[in-house]
Design an enzyme around this catalytic site. Sequence first.
Site, PDB file in Angstrom:
ATOM      1  N   GLY A 179       0.812  -1.217   0.000  1.00  0.00           N
ATOM      2  CA  GLY A 179       0.000   0.000   0.000  1.00  0.00           C
ATOM      3  C   GLY A 179       0.839   1.258   0.000  1.00  0.00           C
ATOM      4  O   GLY A 179       0.659   2.114   0.860  1.00  0.00           O
ATOM      5  N   TYR A 234     -12.378  -2.174  12.400  1.00  0.00           N
ATOM      6  CA  TYR A 234     -11.032  -1.655  12.131  1.00  0.00           C
ATOM      7  C   TYR A 234     -10.148  -1.757  13.374  1.00  0.00           C
ATOM      8  O   TYR A 234      -9.011  -2.242  13.305  1.00  0.00           O
ATOM      9  CB  TYR A 234     -11.128  -0.208  11.660  1.00  0.00           C
ATOM     10  CG  TYR A 234      -9.807   0.478  11.435  1.00  0.00           C
ATOM     11  CD1 TYR A 234      -9.094   0.284  10.255  1.00  0.00           C
ATOM     12  CD2 TYR A 234      -9.275   1.342  12.394  1.00  0.00           C
ATOM     13  CE1 TYR A 234      -7.887   0.924  10.040  1.00  0.00           C
ATOM     14  CE2 TYR A 234      -8.068   1.977  12.189  1.00  0.00           C
ATOM     15  CZ  TYR A 234      -7.383   1.769  11.016  1.00  0.00           C
ATOM     16  OH  TYR A 234      -6.183   2.406  10.807  1.00  0.00           O
ATOM     17  N   LYS A 292      -6.655  -3.952  14.078  1.00  0.00           N
ATOM     18  CA  LYS A 292      -5.392  -3.337  14.484  1.00  0.00           C
ATOM     19  C   LYS A 292      -4.944  -3.841  15.855  1.00  0.00           C
ATOM     20  O   LYS A 292      -3.733  -3.988  16.109  1.00  0.00           O
ATOM     21  CB  LYS A 292      -5.529  -1.809  14.491  1.00  0.00           C
ATOM     22  CG  LYS A 292      -5.735  -1.198  13.108  1.00  0.00           C
ATOM     23  CD  LYS A 292      -4.558  -1.479  12.179  1.00  0.00           C
ATOM     24  CE  LYS A 292      -4.679  -0.726  10.876  1.00  0.00           C
ATOM     25  NZ  LYS A 292      -3.542  -0.971   9.960  1.00  0.00           N
TER      26      LYS A 292
END
Length: 249
Positions: free
Chosen positions: A14, A155, A159
């Site tokens: 990314g 999310y 993480k």
Amino acid sequence: MELTLHGKKVLVTGGTRGIGRGIVLAAAQAGADVLTCHRQDGEAVDSLVRALKETEGDHHVIRTDVGDLDQVDRLVNEAKHRFGRLDGVVNNAGVISHIPFGELPAAEWSRILDTNLTASYRVIQQALPLLGAGSSVINIGSRGAAAGIPLRAHYTAAKAALIGLTRSLAKELGPQGIRVNVVAPGVIETEAFDDMPADRAAGLRATYARKTALARLGTVDELAGPVLFLLSDLSTYVTGETVNVDGGI
């Protein structure tokens, strides 16, 4: 002592926008040969390719959706073909959405975890034959994993799991001389702020400045610095750690 990455081969997922782009350019400028990937074509990809062509080294930008494990495998194979080995891996690719937990579809839960967590598992696993003593794996986490953020349960779960993965791998891979760490950003100002209405961007800057000890948002370069440190030989006794780069939020 000097922070240099000369001769190192580094894979960054990314890497065409935001934090990833900053890491790619900083690593290349520090002397590393860098291979990175992107999910969609566009000007961000084209401009990164141009910038890397102007930077000394053997650099490559490849289209890969890390949410697809077959494409992850092809990405790592490309690194093997291009470099023969890897001295550093930075798992940066990620996606985010904001959905009330009671309305969170199973497909969206899976999409967020696949990209933010499962891709890191697969990249590291497939890269193991390319990693030797002294190599460094860095997982880009989030300060929100410890704080918790409404509308981002999927999310923050991904993480937070990344921290557990990192700690376990640090112990499992440590005897091979492979280090594994997390860098957890706070609020970093990227081009995403330029893509939103000016009044909303100004409001977000003001809100987070009030919550941060340094009274401002971080920059991409300020996040890239600790990543370069962990990729370099200056950090050869640092593993299993979560480095918060958040300005004291």
